[in-house]
Design an enzyme around this catalytic site. Sequence first.
Site, PDB file in Angstrom:
ATOM      1  CE  LYS A   1      23.632  23.165  -9.340  1.00  0.00           C
ATOM      2  NZ  LYS A   1      24.573  22.516 -10.284  1.00  0.00           N
TER       3      LYS A   1
ATOM      4  CE1 TYR B   1      -2.986   6.283   4.008  1.00  0.00           C
ATOM      5  CE2 TYR B   1      -1.165   7.813   4.325  1.00  0.00           C
ATOM      6  CZ  TYR B   1      -2.505   7.569   4.034  1.00  0.00           C
ATOM      7  OH  TYR B   1      -3.341   8.608   3.768  1.00  0.00           O
TER       8      TYR B   1
HETATM    9  C1  LIG Z   1      25.803  22.373  -9.670  1.00  0.00           C
HETATM   10  C2  LIG Z   1      27.064  22.755 -10.316  1.00  0.00           C
HETATM   11  C3  LIG Z   1      28.147  23.201  -9.551  1.00  0.00           C
HETATM   12  C4  LIG Z   1      28.162  23.151  -8.039  1.00  0.00           C
HETATM   13  O1  LIG Z   1      28.375  21.813  -7.634  1.00  0.00           O
HETATM   14  P1  LIG Z   1      28.510  21.408  -6.077  1.00  0.00           P
HETATM   15  O2  LIG Z   1      28.832  19.957  -6.145  1.00  0.00           O
HETATM   16  O3  LIG Z   1      27.187  21.657  -5.452  1.00  0.00           O
HETATM   17  O4  LIG Z   1      29.571  22.236  -5.492  1.00  0.00           O
HETATM   18  C5  LIG Z   1      29.270  23.675 -10.221  1.00  0.00           C
HETATM   19  N1  LIG Z   1      29.326  23.689 -11.572  1.00  0.00           N
HETATM   20  C6  LIG Z   1      28.309  23.219 -12.336  1.00  0.00           C
HETATM   21  C7  LIG Z   1      28.451  23.221 -13.818  1.00  0.00           C
HETATM   22  C8  LIG Z   1      27.153  22.726 -11.739  1.00  0.00           C
HETATM   23  O5  LIG Z   1      26.167  22.245 -12.495  1.00  0.00           O
END
Ligand SMILES: *Cc1c(COP(=O)(O)O)cnc(C)c1O
Length: 347
Positions: free
Chosen positions: A34, A242
């Site tokens: 994702k 800044y």
């Molecule tokens: C993002 C996510 C994962 C992966 O989690 P990590 O901590 O990056 O390994 C797994 N399952 C779900 C439902 C998620 O939203």
Amino acid sequence: MEQGLLTVDLGAVVRNWRRLCERHAPGAVAAVVKADGYGLGAVPVAQALHAAGCAHFFVAHPAEGEAVRDAIGPLPMVAVLNGFAPGAHPRLTPVLNSLDDLRAHAGGEGLLHLDTGMSRLGLDASELDALAADPTPMAALRLRYVMTHLACADEASHILNGLQAERFATACARLPTLPRSLANSSGLFLGAQFVSDLARPGCALYGINPIPGQPNPMEAVVRLEVPILQLRDIPAGATVGYGAGWTAARPTRIATVALGYADGWLRAQSGQGFGVLHGQRAPLVGRVSMDLTTYDVTDIPAAQVGETVEVLGPAQDADAVAALAGTIGYEVLTSLGARYTRRYLPA
Ligand SMILES: *Cc1c(COP(=O)(O)O)cnc(C)c1O
């Protein structure tokens, strides 16, 4: 070079995935890609892992899933955590997050998501009761897995870990039998109770430490080098950037590099951390601005305009940068901007 170079080692991603596969045997291991593969490129990452034998991918949004599907062909499962409208994406597998989702997708396929302690997505306890009493909606679907998501897996001693594993096991026992999916990256390090048919790691694939506070068992994946645009000698007492946020205590040479918060170099890192050039550390001084960041290279006299400063790499990884900025490595990686040249080292 006028812009930064982001190098992603796909071989390291594949080796990290294989390492997790060994840990989780005999369960399978998916890849969570994702948010554009945690900012590193969902398509090249998915292609490399697919070639290595990974057969299950998770994204958050359907558009991410369509891009992954185009890249890896028709066979692997591409599951969409946030779900989508029935019929909208026939090449993707929705995660079904409510009883209404189950009914709406009747005749189709999906993953059944149970909420065991996250209070976010997934069927809650009352919906589970209703489904256990009348599992008819399940019969009308091809359900690939039943899944739940751990809230505190990165804190091994947190009481919720065991509670969620128990609630998940109890809930699954009340429903028609399905393959199960439980652990995220950190969950893979919690022990036998967290082994399921399909683990869903994300961050560990990309080199983030799944066991904070202990040595990182994963291989580094990312390197970010940014070019020095200008060198400037300033006298003691001159200020940098800044807000005049940093004052030179001695005659100082400042290297200004093409890196800013618009590139995901979080402003909260102002005055913190370092860059590496000529094998030496140059402290970041002054505020991080939108497109520029400044380093004190007084003690690195060989520094030249056009050379690069390594700001993410073995000496300072995403977890280290995150700790300085008061966040987590996930946010550092997913914030990496679109202005870098990207180079992928083949698997
Ligand atoms: C993002 C996510 C994962 C992966 O989690 P990590 O901590 O990056 O390994 C797994 N399952 C779900 C439902 C998620 O939203």
